[in-house]
Design a protein around this motif. Structure first.
Motif, PDB file in Angstrom:
ATOM      1  N   ASP A  27      19.978  14.501  45.806  1.00 43.11           N
ATOM      2  CA  ASP A  27      20.661  15.192  46.911  1.00 43.11           C
ATOM      3  C   ASP A  27      21.007  14.228  48.046  1.00 43.11           C
ATOM      4  OD1 ASP A  27      20.577  17.602  45.586  1.00 43.11           O
ATOM      5  OD2 ASP A  27      18.902  18.432  46.760  1.00 43.11           O
ATOM      6  N   GLN A  28      20.301  13.093  48.118  1.00 44.69           N
ATOM      7  CA  GLN A  28      20.585  12.085  49.133  1.00 44.69           C
ATOM      8  C   GLN A  28      21.746  11.175  48.712  1.00 44.69           C
ATOM      9  OE1 GLN A  28      19.016  12.108  52.190  1.00 44.69           O
ATOM     10  NE2 GLN A  28      18.272  14.014  51.296  1.00 44.69           N
ATOM     11  N   GLY A  29      22.243  11.358  47.486  1.00 47.04           N
ATOM     12  CA  GLY A  29      23.403  10.608  47.023  1.00 47.04           C
ATOM     13  C   GLY A  29      23.092   9.470  46.070  1.00 47.04           C
ATOM     14  N   TYR A  30      21.885   9.464  45.514  1.00 50.28           N
ATOM     15  CA  TYR A  30      21.478   8.388  44.595  1.00 50.28           C
ATOM     16  C   TYR A  30      21.274   8.955  43.197  1.00 50.28           C
ATOM     17  CZ  TYR A  30      20.723   6.522  49.197  1.00 50.28           C
ATOM     18  OH  TYR A  30      20.932   6.138  50.493  1.00 50.28           O
ATOM     19  N   ASP A  31      21.279   8.071  42.201  1.00 49.37           N
ATOM     20  CA  ASP A  31      21.135   8.496  40.813  1.00 49.37           C
ATOM     21  C   ASP A  31      19.776   8.077  40.272  1.00 49.37           C
ATOM     22  OD1 ASP A  31      23.758   9.577  40.553  1.00 49.37           O
ATOM     23  OD2 ASP A  31      24.540   7.536  40.388  1.00 49.37           O
ATOM     24  N   VAL A  32      18.978   9.058  39.874  1.00 54.69           N
ATOM     25  CA  VAL A  32      17.712   8.775  39.199  1.00 54.69           C
ATOM     26  C   VAL A  32      18.038   8.607  37.720  1.00 54.69           C
ATOM     27  CG1 VAL A  32      15.403   9.620  38.656  1.00 54.69           C
ATOM     28  CG2 VAL A  32      16.420  10.143  40.879  1.00 54.69           C
TER      29      VAL A  32
END
Length: 66
Positions: A60-65
Motif C-alpha cells: 500500500d506504500q507503493g512497494y512490491d513484496v
C-alpha cells in the motif's frame, strides 16, 4: 515474536525507509529496512497481526513484496 525477512522492490532512499517502517509500526510490529539488500526484516506477534497484512501494508506504500 516472529521475525521474517521480506524481499521488497522499489526502495531507494530514506523516504522509503521511513514510509515502510512507519506503516509497519502502525500495525503494531517493527520493521528494519536494508536498502542495499532490498529487504525488510519484520518482528511481529502472529496472534495479533498476519503476515499477509504486513505484506499488504508495505504494498500500500507503493512497494512490491516479492
Amino acid at each position: 515474536m516472529t521475525n521474517i525477512t521480506l524481499q521488497v522492490e522499489g526502495m531507494s532512499c530514506n523516504h522509503c525507509v521511513n514510509s515502510i517502517e512507519g506503516a509497519v509500526k502502525g500495525l503494531g510490529a517493527s520493521a528494519k529496512v536494508d536498502l542495499s539488500a532490498k529487504s525488510v526484516t519484520v518482528s511481529y506477534d502472529e496472534s495479533k497481526i498476519s503476515l499477509e497484512a504486513i505484506k499488504e501494508t508495505i504494498e500500500d506504500q507503493g512497494y512490491d513484496v516479492v
